[in-house]
Design a protein around this motif. Sequence first.
Motif, short mmCIF file in Angstrom:
data_model
loop_
_atom_site.label_atom_id
_atom_site.label_comp_id
_atom_site.label_asym_id
_atom_site.label_seq_id
_atom_site.Cartn_x
_atom_site.Cartn_y
_atom_site.Cartn_z
N ILE A 177 0.85 -1.20 0.00
CA ILE A 177 0.00 0.00 0.00
C ILE A 177 0.88 1.24 0.00
N SER A 196 1.21 4.31 -2.97
CA SER A 196 0.44 5.38 -2.36
C SER A 196 0.29 6.63 -3.23
N TYR A 203 -3.38 4.30 -3.26
CA TYR A 203 -3.85 3.60 -2.07
C TYR A 203 -3.42 4.44 -0.86
N HIS A 237 -8.85 3.63 -1.76
CA HIS A 237 -8.23 3.44 -3.08
C HIS A 237 -8.98 4.29 -4.10
N GLY A 281 -9.13 -4.19 -6.62
CA GLY A 281 -8.37 -3.36 -5.69
C GLY A 281 -7.74 -4.18 -4.58
#
Length: 129
Positions: A20, A24, A36, A50, A95
């Motif tokens: 994540i 990001s 994310y 997300h 996702g």
Amino acid sequence: MSRIFGIQCSEVEAALISQIQEWSTATNCQDDKCNYEITEDELDSVRVKHRVTSLDYINAIIFRFRNGTNGCHVNGFSISINPYAYFDGSTNYCGMHTLITGSSLDQEPEYQEMTSEKICTQYSIANCS
């Protein structure tokens, strides 16, 4: 969606958080593998936002972790914040799925995924590449 990993939940959670953080930002974004954001990190769960750039959707994801006798059991849930996104082209499933594959957790020898069309809308047409 449920997943089982033959490793401890602390390892699964660390791998997901690392992925994540790597995804990001929108820098070098490919196939919605970006944007994310961890919104909450607790002992047995992680909440994630997300932004799906290809469709301009925002999905709220939660992963819940529970150590069992055969490893870590993870329940994942994702919902689009956009009220018009019921038929979302499986972005909610993808996702979560891309975080698992991006972190290589799907390569764990005892990895199992349990889901269906009833659990994940449009799962049967998912193209998460």
